[in-house]
Design an enzyme around this catalytic site. Sequence first.
Site, PDB file in Angstrom:
ATOM      1  N   LYS A 202      64.631   7.280  63.067  1.00  0.00           N
ATOM      2  CA  LYS A 202      63.855   7.205  61.833  1.00  0.00           C
ATOM      3  C   LYS A 202      62.638   6.326  62.085  1.00  0.00           C
ATOM      4  O   LYS A 202      62.757   5.110  62.266  1.00  0.00           O
ATOM      5  CB  LYS A 202      64.698   6.646  60.689  1.00  0.00           C
ATOM      6  CG  LYS A 202      63.967   6.628  59.346  1.00  0.00           C
ATOM      7  CD  LYS A 202      64.887   6.147  58.230  1.00  0.00           C
ATOM      8  CE  LYS A 202      64.188   6.120  56.887  1.00  0.00           C
ATOM      9  NZ  LYS A 202      65.086   5.643  55.807  1.00  0.00           N
ATOM     10  N   LYS A 254      63.841  11.881  61.821  1.00  0.00           N
ATOM     11  CA  LYS A 254      63.030  11.805  60.605  1.00  0.00           C
ATOM     12  C   LYS A 254      61.778  10.977  60.886  1.00  0.00           C
ATOM     13  O   LYS A 254      61.913   9.855  61.391  1.00  0.00           O
ATOM     14  CB  LYS A 254      63.862  11.160  59.491  1.00  0.00           C
ATOM     15  CG  LYS A 254      63.150  11.010  58.157  1.00  0.00           C
ATOM     16  CD  LYS A 254      64.050  10.311  57.133  1.00  0.00           C
ATOM     17  CE  LYS A 254      63.326  10.176  55.792  1.00  0.00           C
ATOM     18  NZ  LYS A 254      64.146   9.469  54.783  1.00  0.00           N
TER      19      LYS A 254
END
Length: 328
Positions: A202, A254
């Site tokens: 992330k 992500k």
Amino acid sequence: MSSRYGEFPGARPRRLRTSPAMRRLVAETRLNPAELILPMFVREGISDPVEVSSMPGVMQHTRDTLRKAALEAAEAGVGGLMLFGVPEVKDAVGSSGTDPDGILQQGIRDVIAEVGDAVVVMSDLCLDEYTDHGHCGVLDDQGRVDNDATLERYAEMARVQADAGVHVVGASGMMDGQVGVIRDALDEIGRQDVSILGYTVKYASAFYGPFREAVNSSLQGDRKTYQQDPANFRESMRELALDLAEGADMVMVKPALPYLDVLRKVADTVDVPVAAYQISGEYAMVEAAAANGWIDRDRTILETLTSIRRAGANMILTYWATEVAQRL
């Protein structure tokens, strides 16, 4: 010219592009509704849904409209729903996130009551929606995110979300050791059946902007001390190894489109399902360009999702999940 296999003029790749039927037949990558996960926001204290201005078509739902949208997604064949809570009251430790009657826990129970096991119900396990400072954890006396104190709060969140009936918790806070602590917390209450989707890779991305409106974020500053540097690749592989060792059942990259190279490497490395999150900024760019007539909206949506699938994602979180599922 003589025709020899493997050389022009005998070899003509265009033969496999001659018609829609032929292109469909030989397509190497396909989208399936079951692989799509719809992120959904349920907001406390509103009587009507509120559209997120930077994400046209995305709503902060009431509990009633959340149930209706969840049912619509399930009927379209969407594979999963990822729920986010938007509370009325925030505090320094994100108390609403661990309140059994907090808005997210209510939303989980509502959706489970509506769709049961017809779709996988997931919940965001992070404090940023609930803290008055907007960070993903609790702060120490110098204003820094306290990793280990935050893990204690994550354990509490895992327990109340599991008690509400969620199938999968999404460990999104990027604290060191979070997956292992969450796994232990779930196992201690006999919830070995609840899966963990680790937000393993992330990045501290500029593409999160519209999401912060969607959750009414209170963040001042940034999250660069715990989310990853977009310049780094090896760091992602280290995070991946740690999450797998701690018991992640699924892992995520992500954002999606800016990190397809990372997604490909993760997919080639692991033997667990891989998710990618087509985040708010990716959604907003397409919608804005389409609204201005600069791109073909429907084709662009499918092209972006296909590219994420082609790069190795088994599951894609996308705000277009229901719409695309209905079109496929």
